[in-house]
Structures are given as structure tokens and as C-alpha cells.
Motif scaffolding. Structure first.
Motif, PDB file in Angstrom:
ATOM      1  N   LEU A  34       3.023  39.402  30.448  1.00  0.00           N
ATOM      2  CA  LEU A  34       3.412  40.071  31.582  1.00  0.00           C
ATOM      3  C   LEU A  34       4.442  40.804  32.366  1.00  0.00           C
ATOM      4  CD1 LEU A  34       4.127  36.298  32.890  1.00  0.00           C
ATOM      5  CD2 LEU A  34       2.059  36.890  33.286  1.00  0.00           C
ATOM      6  N   LEU A  35       4.958  41.447  31.351  1.00  0.00           N
ATOM      7  CA  LEU A  35       6.079  42.765  31.351  1.00  0.00           C
ATOM      8  C   LEU A  35       4.347  44.633  31.780  1.00  0.00           C
ATOM      9  CD1 LEU A  35       8.487  43.045  28.899  1.00  0.00           C
ATOM     10  CD2 LEU A  35       8.568  42.286  30.866  1.00  0.00           C
ATOM     11  N   ASN A  36       3.265  43.976  31.175  1.00  0.00           N
ATOM     12  CA  ASN A  36       2.496  44.596  31.649  1.00  0.00           C
ATOM     13  C   ASN A  36       1.210  43.750  31.266  1.00  0.00           C
ATOM     14  OD1 ASN A  36       0.614  46.701  31.814  1.00  0.00           O
ATOM     15  ND2 ASN A  36       1.370  47.768  31.075  1.00  0.00           N
ATOM     16  N   LEU A  37       0.833  43.019  32.337  1.00  0.00           N
ATOM     17  CA  LEU A  37      -0.403  42.484  32.578  1.00  0.00           C
ATOM     18  C   LEU A  37      -2.176  43.109  31.899  1.00  0.00           C
ATOM     19  CD1 LEU A  37      -1.342  39.185  32.010  1.00  0.00           C
ATOM     20  CD2 LEU A  37      -1.174  39.451  34.988  1.00  0.00           C
ATOM     21  N   LYS A  38      -1.546  44.163  32.737  1.00  0.00           N
ATOM     22  CA  LYS A  38      -3.134  44.890  32.630  1.00  0.00           C
ATOM     23  C   LYS A  38      -3.086  45.474  30.755  1.00  0.00           C
ATOM     24  CE  LYS A  38      -5.221  48.631  34.979  1.00  0.00           C
ATOM     25  NZ  LYS A  38      -5.840  49.178  34.056  1.00  0.00           N
ATOM     26  N   ALA A  39      -2.170  45.782  31.130  1.00  0.00           N
ATOM     27  CA  ALA A  39      -2.438  46.425  29.485  1.00  0.00           C
ATOM     28  C   ALA A  39      -2.360  45.071  28.519  1.00  0.00           C
ATOM     29  CB  ALA A  39      -1.238  46.817  28.858  1.00  0.00           C
ATOM     30  N   PHE A  40      -1.656  44.447  28.475  1.00  0.00           N
ATOM     31  CA  PHE A  40      -1.805  43.396  27.799  1.00  0.00           C
ATOM     32  C   PHE A  40      -4.143  42.497  27.298  1.00  0.00           C
ATOM     33  CE2 PHE A  40      -2.613  38.592  27.603  1.00  0.00           C
ATOM     34  CZ  PHE A  40      -2.965  38.454  25.968  1.00  0.00           C
ATOM     35  N   ALA A  41      -4.398  42.635  29.098  1.00  0.00           N
ATOM     36  CA  ALA A  41      -5.459  42.060  29.077  1.00  0.00           C
ATOM     37  C   ALA A  41      -6.671  43.232  28.205  1.00  0.00           C
ATOM     38  CB  ALA A  41      -6.099  42.089  30.322  1.00  0.00           C
ATOM     39  N   GLU A  42      -6.768  44.286  28.431  1.00  0.00           N
ATOM     40  CA  GLU A  42      -7.191  45.116  27.925  1.00  0.00           C
ATOM     41  C   GLU A  42      -7.255  45.146  26.437  1.00  0.00           C
ATOM     42  OE1 GLU A  42      -5.636  48.992  29.275  1.00  0.00           O
ATOM     43  OE2 GLU A  42      -7.418  48.815  31.395  1.00  0.00           O
ATOM     44  N   SER A  43      -5.811  44.988  26.044  1.00  0.00           N
ATOM     45  CA  SER A  43      -5.385  44.887  24.547  1.00  0.00           C
ATOM     46  C   SER A  43      -6.470  43.738  23.766  1.00  0.00           C
ATOM     47  CB  SER A  43      -4.103  44.827  24.003  1.00  0.00           C
ATOM     48  OG  SER A  43      -3.879  46.607  24.416  1.00  0.00           O
ATOM     49  N   TYR A  44      -5.709  42.819  24.273  1.00  0.00           N
ATOM     50  CA  TYR A  44      -6.850  41.062  24.042  1.00  0.00           C
ATOM     51  C   TYR A  44      -8.036  41.140  24.592  1.00  0.00           C
ATOM     52  CZ  TYR A  44      -6.140  35.582  23.867  1.00  0.00           C
ATOM     53  OH  TYR A  44      -6.189  34.753  23.185  1.00  0.00           O
ATOM     54  N   ALA A  45      -9.342  41.757  25.528  1.00  0.00           N
ATOM     55  CA  ALA A  45      -9.803  41.925  25.300  1.00  0.00           C
ATOM     56  C   ALA A  45     -11.013  42.581  23.925  1.00  0.00           C
ATOM     57  CB  ALA A  45     -10.646  42.324  26.597  1.00  0.00           C
ATOM     58  N   MET A  46     -10.416  43.546  23.379  1.00  0.00           N
ATOM     59  CA  MET A  46     -10.676  44.245  22.162  1.00  0.00           C
ATOM     60  C   MET A  46     -10.742  42.869  20.935  1.00  0.00           C
ATOM     61  SD  MET A  46      -8.344  47.383  22.033  1.00  0.00           S
ATOM     62  CE  MET A  46      -8.614  48.202  20.967  1.00  0.00           C
ATOM     63  N   TYR A  47      -9.970  41.706  20.679  1.00  0.00           N
ATOM     64  CA  TYR A  47     -10.782  40.735  20.187  1.00  0.00           C
ATOM     65  C   TYR A  47     -11.214  39.651  20.062  1.00  0.00           C
ATOM     66  CZ  TYR A  47      -5.346  40.226  20.396  1.00  0.00           C
ATOM     67  OH  TYR A  47      -4.450  39.193  20.603  1.00  0.00           O
ATOM     68  N   ASP A  48     -10.190  39.253  21.577  1.00  0.00           N
ATOM     69  CA  ASP A  48     -10.876  37.922  21.594  1.00  0.00           C
ATOM     70  C   ASP A  48     -12.099  37.958  21.712  1.00  0.00           C
ATOM     71  OD1 ASP A  48      -9.248  35.328  21.813  1.00  0.00           O
ATOM     72  OD2 ASP A  48     -10.999  35.658  24.302  1.00  0.00           O
ATOM     73  N   ILE A  49     -12.509  36.319  21.649  1.00  0.00           N
ATOM     74  CA  ILE A  49     -14.284  36.193  21.663  1.00  0.00           C
ATOM     75  C   ILE A  49     -14.022  35.739  23.084  1.00  0.00           C
ATOM     76  CG2 ILE A  49     -14.267  35.479  19.110  1.00  0.00           C
ATOM     77  CD1 ILE A  49     -14.430  32.524  20.451  1.00  0.00           C
ATOM     78  N   VAL A  50     -13.358  35.268  23.845  1.00  0.00           N
ATOM     79  CA  VAL A  50     -13.508  34.925  25.154  1.00  0.00           C
ATOM     80  C   VAL A  50     -13.500  35.920  25.921  1.00  0.00           C
ATOM     81  CG1 VAL A  50     -12.971  33.327  27.300  1.00  0.00           C
ATOM     82  CG2 VAL A  50     -12.922  32.057  24.859  1.00  0.00           C
ATOM     83  N   ALA A  51     -12.150  36.669  25.790  1.00  0.00           N
ATOM     84  CA  ALA A  51     -11.893  37.864  26.430  1.00  0.00           C
ATOM     85  C   ALA A  51     -13.475  39.062  26.623  1.00  0.00           C
ATOM     86  CB  ALA A  51     -10.731  38.749  25.921  1.00  0.00           C
TER      87      ALA A  51
END
Length: 239
Positions: free
Chosen positions: A132-149
């Protein structure tokens, strides 16, 4: 500090120049001396640089240039480098484990149900905090490998708040059966993308601690998710 490595794949002066220039652009590298005749590279650096970083600078694991540790001391440095890389996660797990043991110590023994509940509360609250410190950056990184994201970009944003909700629910012991089922399902889905990335040796950043720390995707990430899966399953069985 200066280290000498074995470096194969160089066949001419052009190769030597290419390898040297690729290594010199790395931060903290101050000098490089390479030789195709001895298949070696002597690198001076301000602080230790892991072999994985050096190999990436040479074109990655598929490159014809392959760099490996040349001495026992360098192998020890690599071990130290691993510990330094994952120091944030190791500290978090250490703190959460100690607190969980203290809280679950009852009648001169550990109450393992309480231990797992407190451990999972600490795990999810801490990890969601960094996301939550940088939610946007986390979401972008997570979308690189998570099958749902990968297919639903908003999932990264939702996931961070799911972790926060799970952490609060475990801490307050709310609806344990529902919470453990949600944890089991969410973490199984999460680990699938991690497994795919590690098996295919993808060099990407792990988003487990958000964008605060630059942690590489590895078996450490698998262990994190696997622990949560095992604990939630164990709690469901023991209830």
C-alpha cells in the motif's frame, strides 16, 4: 574489492571489448580486465555484486558469455549476497515468528492454532503495508507474473486490500473458517504465477513487498506462498 571470475565464450579481441564494456556500465564497477586466453575476468567494485547481476549484464543466462565463481571465497560472497538480497523478508519472518511464539505460549507449551493465526495476521498485515506504500507500482509489478492480474489489471489493487483484510481478520479471529478458505484459494491462485515464473527462469521483480524492495522472483517467493497455503489448510483441518 576485486574478484576474479571464470568467464567463457570469448573468442576474439572484439569479444573481450564487448564483455568489458558491458561490465563497466554496471553501477559500483570501477575496473574490468578480461582475457580470452585464460577465460577470466577480474572485476574491481565498490561493493559486492552478485553473479546473477553480472550474468544479466552479459546478456542473461542464454548468452554465449557465461560467468561463474572462480574461488571458494567468491562462493562464500555469493552466499552472503543472497542473505543481503533477502534480508527484508528474513527479518520480517523472524519478527513475526518470535511474536507468534510469545503470544501462543500457553501452559508451558505452544498452542499451534494460535501460533498459525498470529503468524498469518502478522504476515498479511506487514506485506499489505509495503504494497500500500505504492499501490500503483505494486499492481504493475504483480501484473507481470500473476495469472489473474495479467488478464485483469485491477486485481493487483484488489489483492493488496484482500491481504489487509485477511491480516485484520486473523488478528481479530473473525469467521476463521471463511477466512482460512479465502486464504487457501487466494494463495493457491497466487502461487501458480510464481511457479510459472521460477520454472521458466524469468528475471523479474517479486512484488511480495511491493515496490519498496527490489527482490528477485525465486524459490523464496514460492516458500512464502506455500507456508500460507499449508497453515490455512492445517487450520481448516484442525478446526
Amino acid at each position: 574489492m576485486t574478484h576474479t571470475y571464470q568467464l567463457t565464450g570469448m573468442t576474439c579481441g572484439g569479444c573481450e571489448n564487448k564483455v568489458k564494456s558491458n561490465l563497466l556500465i554496471l553501477p559500483d564497477v570501477t575496473a574490468v580486465d578480461v582475457s580470452k586466453d585464460t577465460n577470466s575476468a577480474t572485476i574491481s567494485m565498490d561493493k559486492h555484486i552478485g553473479l546473477d547481476v553480472l550474468q544479466k549484464a552479459l546478456g542473461g543466462i542464454e548468452s554465449k558469455y557465461q560467468i561463474t565463481a572462480n574461488t571458494q571465497s567468491e562462493v562464500l560472497d555469493e552466499t552472503k549476497s543472497w542473505a543481503e538480497t533477502y534480508k527484508p523478508i528474513l527479518l520480517i519472518f523472524g519478527y513475526v515468528t518470535i511474536v507468534s511464539l510469545i503470544v501462543s505460549w500457553q501452559n508451558e507449551a505452544v498452542n499451534w492454532m494460535v501460533f498459525m493465526r498470529i503468524f498469518m495476521a502478522g504476515f498479511f498485515l506487514t506485506f499489505s503495508f509495503f504494497k500500500l506504500l505504492n499501490l500503483k507500482a505494486f499492481a504493475e509489478s504483480y501484473a507481470m507474473y500473476d495469472i489473474v492480474a495479467k488478464k485483469f489489471s485491477a486485481w493487483g489493487y484488489i489483492y493488496a486490500f484482500i491481504e489487509l483484510g485477511l491480516g485484520l481478520s486473523f488478528a481479530l479471529n473473525l469467521s476463521p473458517i471463511i477466512v482460512n478458505w479465502v486464504t487457501l484459494i487466494v494463495m493457491i491462485v497466487s502461487i501458480l504465477g510464481v511457479l510459472e515464473s521460477v520454472i521458466n527462469k524469468k528475471k523479474i521483480q517479486c512484488a511480495c513487498l511491493g515496490a519498496v524492495f527490489n527482490l528477485p522472483m525465486s524459490t523464496v517467493t514460492i516458500v512464502e506462498d506455500a507456508i500460507m497455503i499449508a497453515m490455512s489448510a492445517a487450520m481448516l483441518i484442525l478446526m
